[in-house]
Scaffold this motif. Sequence first.
Motif, PDB file in Angstrom:
ATOM      1  N   ASP A 149      31.013  37.277  37.855  1.00  0.00           N
ATOM      2  CA  ASP A 149      31.080  35.854  38.200  1.00  0.00           C
ATOM      3  C   ASP A 149      30.791  35.603  39.678  1.00  0.00           C
ATOM      4  O   ASP A 149      31.369  36.242  40.561  1.00  0.00           O
ATOM      5  N   ASP A 208      39.051  35.278  30.369  1.00  0.00           N
ATOM      6  CA  ASP A 208      38.422  35.882  31.540  1.00  0.00           C
ATOM      7  C   ASP A 208      38.815  37.345  31.579  1.00  0.00           C
ATOM      8  O   ASP A 208      40.013  37.668  31.632  1.00  0.00           O
ATOM      9  N   GLY A 235      43.516  28.453  29.275  1.00  0.00           N
ATOM     10  CA  GLY A 235      43.400  29.815  29.779  1.00  0.00           C
ATOM     11  C   GLY A 235      44.734  30.528  29.786  1.00  0.00           C
ATOM     12  O   GLY A 235      45.137  31.144  28.800  1.00  0.00           O
ATOM     13  N   CYS A 257      33.909  33.146  27.305  1.00  0.00           N
ATOM     14  CA  CYS A 257      34.221  34.501  27.770  1.00  0.00           C
ATOM     15  C   CYS A 257      33.479  34.775  29.076  1.00  0.00           C
ATOM     16  O   CYS A 257      32.247  34.680  29.137  1.00  0.00           O
ATOM     17  N   THR A 258      34.248  35.106  30.115  1.00  0.00           N
ATOM     18  CA  THR A 258      33.673  35.405  31.428  1.00  0.00           C
ATOM     19  C   THR A 258      33.994  36.836  31.811  1.00  0.00           C
ATOM     20  O   THR A 258      35.159  37.250  31.785  1.00  0.00           O
ATOM     21  N   ASP A 259      32.963  37.593  32.165  1.00  0.00           N
ATOM     22  CA  ASP A 259      33.152  38.912  32.752  1.00  0.00           C
ATOM     23  C   ASP A 259      33.354  38.688  34.255  1.00  0.00           C
ATOM     24  O   ASP A 259      32.413  38.365  34.983  1.00  0.00           O
ATOM     25  N   ILE A 260      34.601  38.826  34.707  1.00  0.00           N
ATOM     26  CA  ILE A 260      34.951  38.496  36.098  1.00  0.00           C
ATOM     27  C   ILE A 260      34.115  39.284  37.095  1.00  0.00           C
ATOM     28  O   ILE A 260      33.754  38.774  38.164  1.00  0.00           O
ATOM     29  N   GLY A 312      36.039  35.798  41.219  1.00  0.00           N
ATOM     30  CA  GLY A 312      37.348  35.176  41.037  1.00  0.00           C
ATOM     31  C   GLY A 312      38.279  35.251  42.228  1.00  0.00           C
ATOM     32  O   GLY A 312      39.452  34.883  42.124  1.00  0.00           O
ATOM     33  N   TRP A 362      42.627  34.058  37.535  1.00  0.00           N
ATOM     34  CA  TRP A 362      42.173  35.449  37.624  1.00  0.00           C
ATOM     35  C   TRP A 362      43.008  36.279  38.596  1.00  0.00           C
ATOM     36  O   TRP A 362      42.643  37.391  38.954  1.00  0.00           O
ATOM     37  N   ALA A 405      39.551  29.954  27.009  1.00  0.00           N
ATOM     38  CA  ALA A 405      38.835  30.631  28.099  1.00  0.00           C
ATOM     39  C   ALA A 405      39.469  31.996  28.311  1.00  0.00           C
ATOM     40  O   ALA A 405      40.629  32.101  28.725  1.00  0.00           O
ATOM     41  N   SER A 440      29.459  33.132  30.579  1.00  0.00           N
ATOM     42  CA  SER A 440      29.584  32.706  31.968  1.00  0.00           C
ATOM     43  C   SER A 440      29.652  33.925  32.871  1.00  0.00           C
ATOM     44  O   SER A 440      30.305  34.908  32.539  1.00  0.00           O
ATOM     45  N   GLY A 441      28.970  33.835  34.022  1.00  0.00           N
ATOM     46  CA  GLY A 441      29.094  34.890  35.020  1.00  0.00           C
ATOM     47  C   GLY A 441      27.813  35.637  35.302  1.00  0.00           C
ATOM     48  O   GLY A 441      27.228  36.243  34.410  1.00  0.00           O
TER      49      GLY A 441
END
Length: 246
Positions: free
Chosen positions: A177, A130, A103, A171-174, A19, A146, A128, A203-204
């Motif tokens: 990513d 994050d 987001g 859901c994104t685990d930064i 991010g 982010w 979304a 995602s990620g």
Amino acid sequence: MIIPAIDLIKGQVVRLHQGDFNLKRKYLHKPLFYIQKYIKQGARKIHIIDLDGAKNPNKKQIILLKNIFKNKLPQIQLGGGIRYKKDIDLIFNLTSKVQIILGSSIIQDFENVKKWFKLYNPYSIILALDIKINKNNQKIVFINGWQNRSNIIFEDIIEKFLYLGLKHVLCTDISRDGTFLGPNINLYTEIVKKYPEIFFQASGGISSLKDIINLKNSGVKHVIIGRAFLEKKFTIQEANLCWQKE
């Protein structure tokens, strides 16, 4: 479903590392080149994020998006700087085959987002979320591309929106990513089990077909893949076949 991702900065296809706007990879071709390539390979949906808009809602790449939507496309899920009802209406006027990704506005304008869930079809809205996971396994939500920590917990947001008809959550685990470190399987297994009524998108960190198998087994409904397709780790045909076999 396997969904290829296109992230855009100043009209160029990019991928950020965890991010960070200062750690971006630029890719050679124009967005439409990759979109059309993915369609030919069997993509039934495309994930597009306007990172300029995510960073500063006043700098959304509207002209670029209009030019993209002039083409024959599958369903699109589109995010980046969508803060107001007029933003949503503009996008729905560009194409009927679109889902809106919300987001930062979820956190910064909760009351209006609640109204949007009543005004529009909840199936056309994707939340979304994050996150960065702290030492206490709390899933802290980050906003504005982010850049900013919200101090709000993932589950608290889900609980607020469930009764409004929430169906889709990305859901994104930064920390994963753009890294090729593999997705956070434990995270997705946990949230799918906790909220079985929600269609989760992962995602990620995806870098291999094995990652896709693990994600399918976690129970998520969709997988967003960016860098792995851009850098030809595997094709959409291979990813789709892998997804369907599991």
